[in-house]
Motif scaffolding. Structure first.
Motif, PDB file in Angstrom:
ATOM      1  N   SER A  73      29.003  26.138  25.799  1.00  0.00           N
ATOM      2  CA  SER A  73      27.736  25.513  25.434  1.00  0.00           C
ATOM      3  C   SER A  73      26.762  25.463  26.606  1.00  0.00           C
ATOM      4  CB  SER A  73      27.989  24.083  24.918  1.00  0.00           C
ATOM      5  OG  SER A  73      28.633  23.299  25.908  1.00  0.00           O
ATOM      6  N   ASP A  74      27.081  26.173  27.666  1.00  0.00           N
ATOM      7  CA  ASP A  74      26.242  26.177  28.863  1.00  0.00           C
ATOM      8  C   ASP A  74      26.025  27.629  29.286  1.00  0.00           C
ATOM      9  OD1 ASP A  74      25.108  25.968  31.403  1.00  0.00           O
ATOM     10  OD2 ASP A  74      26.292  24.202  31.947  1.00  0.00           O
ATOM     11  N   SER A  75      24.912  28.195  28.856  1.00  0.00           N
ATOM     12  CA  SER A  75      24.670  29.618  29.103  1.00  0.00           C
ATOM     13  C   SER A  75      24.503  29.919  30.591  1.00  0.00           C
ATOM     14  CB  SER A  75      23.444  30.091  28.328  1.00  0.00           C
ATOM     15  OG  SER A  75      22.303  29.331  28.663  1.00  0.00           O
ATOM     16  N   ALA A  76      23.898  28.993  31.337  1.00  0.00           N
ATOM     17  CA  ALA A  76      23.704  29.221  32.776  1.00  0.00           C
ATOM     18  C   ALA A  76      25.045  29.265  33.499  1.00  0.00           C
ATOM     19  CB  ALA A  76      22.809  28.138  33.359  1.00  0.00           C
ATOM     20  N   LEU A  77      25.938  28.348  33.127  1.00  0.00           N
ATOM     21  CA  LEU A  77      27.267  28.343  33.725  1.00  0.00           C
ATOM     22  C   LEU A  77      28.021  29.616  33.364  1.00  0.00           C
ATOM     23  CD1 LEU A  77      29.627  27.013  35.228  1.00  0.00           C
ATOM     24  CD2 LEU A  77      30.187  25.787  33.095  1.00  0.00           C
ATOM     25  N   SER A  78      27.924  30.018  32.096  1.00  0.00           N
ATOM     26  CA  SER A  78      28.597  31.247  31.667  1.00  0.00           C
ATOM     27  C   SER A  78      28.108  32.439  32.473  1.00  0.00           C
ATOM     28  CB  SER A  78      28.352  31.489  30.176  1.00  0.00           C
ATOM     29  OG  SER A  78      28.999  30.517  29.387  1.00  0.00           O
ATOM     30  N   ALA A  79      26.806  32.527  32.685  1.00  0.00           N
ATOM     31  CA  ALA A  79      26.242  33.648  33.438  1.00  0.00           C
ATOM     32  C   ALA A  79      26.751  33.662  34.879  1.00  0.00           C
ATOM     33  CB  ALA A  79      24.721  33.594  33.407  1.00  0.00           C
ATOM     34  N   ARG A  80      26.828  32.488  35.488  1.00  0.00           N
ATOM     35  CA  ARG A  80      27.335  32.427  36.872  1.00  0.00           C
ATOM     36  C   ARG A  80      28.793  32.861  36.947  1.00  0.00           C
ATOM     37  NH1 ARG A  80      24.464  27.503  36.824  1.00  0.00           N
ATOM     38  NH2 ARG A  80      26.416  26.291  36.696  1.00  0.00           N
ATOM     39  N   LEU A  81      29.577  32.392  35.987  1.00  0.00           N
ATOM     40  CA  LEU A  81      30.998  32.751  35.990  1.00  0.00           C
ATOM     41  C   LEU A  81      31.208  34.229  35.685  1.00  0.00           C
ATOM     42  CD1 LEU A  81      32.473  29.612  34.182  1.00  0.00           C
ATOM     43  CD2 LEU A  81      32.606  30.167  36.624  1.00  0.00           C
ATOM     44  N   LEU A  82      30.369  34.784  34.816  1.00  0.00           N
ATOM     45  CA  LEU A  82      30.472  36.214  34.529  1.00  0.00           C
ATOM     46  C   LEU A  82      30.142  37.038  35.766  1.00  0.00           C
ATOM     47  CD1 LEU A  82      28.864  36.228  30.985  1.00  0.00           C
ATOM     48  CD2 LEU A  82      31.150  37.080  31.523  1.00  0.00           C
ATOM     49  N   ALA A  83      29.135  36.601  36.515  1.00  0.00           N
ATOM     50  CA  ALA A  83      28.813  37.295  37.770  1.00  0.00           C
ATOM     51  C   ALA A  83      29.998  37.226  38.732  1.00  0.00           C
ATOM     52  CB  ALA A  83      27.568  36.671  38.393  1.00  0.00           C
ATOM     53  N   ARG A  84      30.658  36.090  38.751  1.00  0.00           N
ATOM     54  CA  ARG A  84      31.852  35.944  39.592  1.00  0.00           C
ATOM     55  C   ARG A  84      32.939  36.914  39.153  1.00  0.00           C
ATOM     56  NH1 ARG A  84      34.991  30.136  40.066  1.00  0.00           N
ATOM     57  NH2 ARG A  84      37.003  30.908  40.843  1.00  0.00           N
ATOM     58  N   CYS A  85      33.101  37.064  37.840  1.00  0.00           N
ATOM     59  CA  CYS A  85      34.094  38.017  37.326  1.00  0.00           C
ATOM     60  C   CYS A  85      33.727  39.441  37.714  1.00  0.00           C
ATOM     61  CB  CYS A  85      34.191  37.892  35.803  1.00  0.00           C
ATOM     62  SG  CYS A  85      34.928  36.349  35.216  1.00  0.00           S
ATOM     63  N   GLY A  86      32.448  39.759  37.642  1.00  0.00           N
ATOM     64  CA  GLY A  86      32.005  41.086  38.048  1.00  0.00           C
ATOM     65  C   GLY A  86      32.316  41.361  39.503  1.00  0.00           C
ATOM     66  N   ARG A  87      32.089  40.351  40.356  1.00  0.00           N
ATOM     67  CA  ARG A  87      32.387  40.509  41.777  1.00  0.00           C
ATOM     68  C   ARG A  87      33.896  40.707  41.984  1.00  0.00           C
ATOM     69  NH1 ARG A  87      30.249  39.568  47.054  1.00  0.00           N
ATOM     70  NH2 ARG A  87      31.920  40.332  48.390  1.00  0.00           N
ATOM     71  N   THR A  88      34.701  39.964  41.251  1.00  0.00           N
ATOM     72  CA  THR A  88      36.157  40.107  41.361  1.00  0.00           C
ATOM     73  C   THR A  88      36.601  41.509  40.994  1.00  0.00           C
ATOM     74  OG1 THR A  88      36.529  37.764  40.885  1.00  0.00           O
ATOM     75  CG2 THR A  88      38.378  39.267  40.482  1.00  0.00           C
ATOM     76  N   LEU A  89      36.020  42.054  39.919  1.00  0.00           N
ATOM     77  CA  LEU A  89      36.353  43.424  39.504  1.00  0.00           C
ATOM     78  C   LEU A  89      35.966  44.431  40.580  1.00  0.00           C
ATOM     79  CD1 LEU A  89      35.332  43.192  35.751  1.00  0.00           C
ATOM     80  CD2 LEU A  89      37.620  43.676  36.613  1.00  0.00           C
ATOM     81  N   ALA A  90      34.812  44.207  41.193  1.00  0.00           N
ATOM     82  CA  ALA A  90      34.372  45.116  42.253  1.00  0.00           C
ATOM     83  C   ALA A  90      35.332  45.068  43.440  1.00  0.00           C
ATOM     84  CB  ALA A  90      32.966  44.725  42.710  1.00  0.00           C
ATOM     85  N   ASP A  91      35.754  43.875  43.807  1.00  0.00           N
ATOM     86  CA  ASP A  91      36.640  43.712  44.978  1.00  0.00           C
ATOM     87  C   ASP A  91      38.021  44.322  44.720  1.00  0.00           C
ATOM     88  OD1 ASP A  91      34.606  42.400  46.276  1.00  0.00           O
ATOM     89  OD2 ASP A  91      35.371  40.385  45.875  1.00  0.00           O
ATOM     90  N   ARG A  92      38.535  44.136  43.499  1.00  0.00           N
ATOM     91  CA  ARG A  92      39.904  44.535  43.214  1.00  0.00           C
ATOM     92  C   ARG A  92      40.047  45.986  42.771  1.00  0.00           C
ATOM     93  NH1 ARG A  92      42.250  39.332  39.750  1.00  0.00           N
ATOM     94  NH2 ARG A  92      42.130  37.795  41.435  1.00  0.00           N
ATOM     95  N   TRP A  93      39.028  46.511  42.054  1.00  0.00           N
ATOM     96  CA  TRP A  93      39.215  47.794  41.407  1.00  0.00           C
ATOM     97  C   TRP A  93      38.254  48.880  41.874  1.00  0.00           C
ATOM     98  CZ3 TRP A  93      43.574  47.986  38.687  1.00  0.00           C
ATOM     99  CH2 TRP A  93      44.111  46.765  38.234  1.00  0.00           C
ATOM    100  N   ILE A  94      37.232  48.487  42.657  1.00  0.00           N
ATOM    101  CA  ILE A  94      36.298  49.500  43.154  1.00  0.00           C
ATOM    102  C   ILE A  94      36.340  49.593  44.667  1.00  0.00           C
ATOM    103  CG2 ILE A  94      33.875  50.204  43.252  1.00  0.00           C
ATOM    104  CD1 ILE A  94      33.460  48.887  40.547  1.00  0.00           C
ATOM    105  N   GLY A  95      36.224  48.406  45.306  1.00  0.00           N
ATOM    106  CA  GLY A  95      36.302  48.386  46.765  1.00  0.00           C
ATOM    107  C   GLY A  95      35.011  48.826  47.431  1.00  0.00           C
TER     108      GLY A  95
END
Length: 377
Positions: free
Chosen positions: A355-377
């Protein structure tokens, strides 16, 4: 350079598919600025289907129709004049999101406006009409759709049956000839991601009625009324009504799947339809990594919702897929066949991000960063 396709579904009640993709891209590029990213915002036949079509070669057209409670409503359909195809989204015409003041009307909400939108598409020259079925406020078996296309559905005294599921019980005579004639020669595509029959414990009323505001008593009334509707059609000379009511997909969108079948429509996977429409296979062929997701990754997802449908296509081309979800209720051994990794926003916060779109967006960005760190480098 690593090429990444980001193609999520919407996070219902929080973010559109495009908003989800943008947030993931922001985090991914923060961790891997050298990556080449292509965003895709597909749909599965529910809310956002017109927007998905218009992100491709379709253009929007505005139409004024009868909303789910009978009030006028302005909606959009997507039209591609080149292929003479129109996408009509049920959620935009008779959906939960267009109810006045958000007040549900589980017994009386109508699908009449959907037929009016279809007529608009036909008048514009469409000979393929895609009904995107999902997210509706009505459980009227598609009676409103049929009536607005010319079907005669009458009570004992000859007057039209009332609106919504409650009105179905009064059906005594029916004539679908004009409605069927209106769609003669038209390829009617019923795009949905559910396979429920019309009636019974797995039917339209029992499974989806509660999310439309139906009480347990309302659900029983609606299921009984839908049963009466089928029997009334059968008695009135629609011999395939009972068979079609049992067909997978008949219970989609409050029974709009059933009405579409009565009009000669063919059911297809909404996710696969829109992935094909938007050229997903060509994008996959040029990708090294895919990120997808949806608000809730659960048992229904495995039946072929967008993330799994996309993963199946990606696997055929040997492209690894990662998923991000608002929540994931599936154990790792159920997701491993489809996704290299799964991240759930609910695991990253104690707050209600749905119910908090701003929080969801921040967490999704965090997930994107995690994917970059773990799977792209």
């Amino acid at each position: 350079m690593v090429s990444v396709l980001i193609a999520p579904d919407k996070f219902k009640g929080s973010l559109s598919a495009d908003d989800v993709a943008l947030a993931l891209e922001r985090g991914l590029l923060d961790g891997a600025p050298h990556a080449r990213v292509h965003r895709l915002a597909p749909a599965d036949g529910g809310e956002g289907s017109v927007a998905a079509a218009c992100s491709g070669r379709f253009r929007p057209e505005t139409v004024t129709v009868t909303g789910p409670t009978g009030l006028p409503l302005t909606a959009r359909v997507a039209v591609d004049a080149r292929t003479r195809t129109a996408v009509v989204e049920a959620a935009a015409v008779c959906g939960l999101g267009v109810l006045p003041d958000g007040r549900t009307a589980p017994l009386t909400a109508t699908s009449r406006g959907l037929g009016q939108a279809v007529r608009h598409a036909l008048a514009g020259g469409a000979d393929t009409v895609v009904l995107a079925l999902g997210g509706v406020a009505t459980t009227d078996g598609g009676a409103g759709l049929l009536q607005s296309l010319g079907a005669v559905l009458s009570r004992e005294d000859g007057t039209p049956i009332g609106p919504g599921g409650r009105g179905l019980a009064g059906l005594r005579t029916a004539d679908l000839a004009e409605a069927r004639s209106a769609l003669a020669g038209v390829d009617l595509v019923l795009a949905t991601d559910v396979d429920n029959p019309l009636l019974g414990p797995a039917g339209a009323a029992a499974v989806y009625g509660p999310q439309k505001g139906a009480s347990a008593r309302d659900v029983r009334e609606l299921d009984d009324a839908l049963g009466s509707f089928v029997r009334g059609l059968q008695t009135a000379g629609v011999p395939d009504a009972a068979r079609l009511a049992r067909t997978p997909g008949a219970g989609a969108a409050g029974g709009l799947g059933f009405a579409g079948m009565l009009l000669g429509g063919r059911v297809c996977s909404g996710a696969d339809y829109f992935l094909t429409l938007l050229g997903a296979d060509a994008l996959l062929a040029a990708s090294d990594l895919v990120i997808t997701g949806e608000g809730s990754l659960d048992e229904q997802s495995l039946a072929g919702k967008l993330p799994v449908a996309l993963a199946r296509r990606a696997h055929r081309q040997g492209v690894p897929v990662h998923a991000v979800a608002g929540r994931c209720t599936l154990p790792a051994d159920r997701t491993a066949a489809h996704f290299r990794s799964v991240q759930a926003l609910a695991d990253l916060t104690d707050q209600d991000c749905a119910s908090d779109s701003a929080l969801s967006a921040r967490l999704l960005a965090r997930c994107g960063r995690t994917l970059a760190d773990r799977w792209i480098g």
